[in-house]
Write an enzyme that holds these catalytic residues in place. Sequence first.
Site, short mmCIF file in Angstrom:
data_model
loop_
_atom_site.label_atom_id
_atom_site.label_comp_id
_atom_site.label_asym_id
_atom_site.label_seq_id
_atom_site.Cartn_x
_atom_site.Cartn_y
_atom_site.Cartn_z
N CYS A 1 -19.25 -13.38 -52.44
CA CYS A 1 -20.67 -13.74 -52.55
C CYS A 1 -21.53 -12.65 -51.93
O CYS A 1 -21.66 -12.57 -50.70
CB CYS A 1 -20.94 -15.08 -51.88
SG CYS A 1 -22.67 -15.60 -51.98
N CYS B 1 -24.51 -13.99 -50.00
CA CYS B 1 -24.16 -14.54 -48.69
C CYS B 1 -23.90 -13.44 -47.66
O CYS B 1 -24.35 -13.52 -46.52
CB CYS B 1 -22.91 -15.42 -48.80
SG CYS B 1 -22.96 -16.67 -50.08
N ASP B 2 -23.15 -12.43 -48.05
CA ASP B 2 -22.60 -11.47 -47.08
C ASP B 2 -23.12 -10.04 -47.20
O ASP B 2 -22.78 -9.20 -46.37
CB ASP B 2 -21.07 -11.45 -47.20
CG ASP B 2 -20.45 -12.81 -46.94
OD1 ASP B 2 -21.00 -13.56 -46.11
OD2 ASP B 2 -19.42 -13.14 -47.57
#
Length: 310
Positions: free
Chosen positions: A136, A139-140
């Site tokens: 992701c 997300c990261d």
Amino acid sequence: MANERVKCLIIGSGPAGYTAAIYTGRGNLSPVMYAGMQPGGQLTITTDVENYPGHPEPIGGFELMEQFKQQALNCGADIRTGNVTKVDFSKAPYTITVNDTTTVEADTVIIATGASAKYLGLPDEQKYAGAGVSACATCDGFFYRKKTVAVVGGGDTACEEASYLSNLASKVYLIVRKNYLRASKAMQKRVESIDNIEILYEHEVRGLFGERFVEGAKLVKHTPEGDQDVEIAIDGLFLAIGHHPNTEIFKEWLDTDETGYLITEPGTPRTKIPGVFAAGDVADPHYRQAITAAASGCQAAIEAERFLNQ
């Protein structure tokens, strides 16, 4: 004969399931949740979460899900270990089988089983999980500012992730197995026009290396003359080869799209079966964020309460 009868049964945990449990608990529905094979969902394997509202400092994914769980318990949810192995939605109350042994009858059901990222199947993916391997970028990606990363995949998702990461990382490799991109023409033009994205056609990842964190990737390049081993220095590897929604046991009863995501009435968590609702990534092929999953869990809970009141 069912072992028990409940007003609301929640299948799966994670942001969607726990939020549904919080709202149905506060609504006095005495919800019962079976947390599934990965209690807390995908977020439990995410190291730091920096984009969830209300947490100005980074918080571990596991810790965040434990807070969700505790809040659900405080609101009266009955959270149990167990994996739902069979459902019967032929008539209400609906029958749910847990671990092939226990059956529960439920007046309403909230499905929050999520979706699992597809992986290449390399041992190194597990070795460096949370230490340079991610599924992701949204997300990261923040953790790879001014670093070098690689994205695996050739479709729209891979191109979108490479484009997103190009605004954060100093260099982005897009590793494509074929000699062309499967993405739409617009997405192809976008990634081809970004200076810090380098597309490696006809390359496949065979392994990763690094002491504690990912420091590089071992690739194989396919050429007419034969395969060639290639190594690239990277700080992170992002997998963008798709997600697999956890919907197998529901397909007999509920409609899914071509990938397997549950289909709901537009703008609602309602499935085609009255009293059965879908929340989170199991019905969301587009966003797949903790905040959107939690929001849909809230919607499903409110819909379940309204259904029972009617």
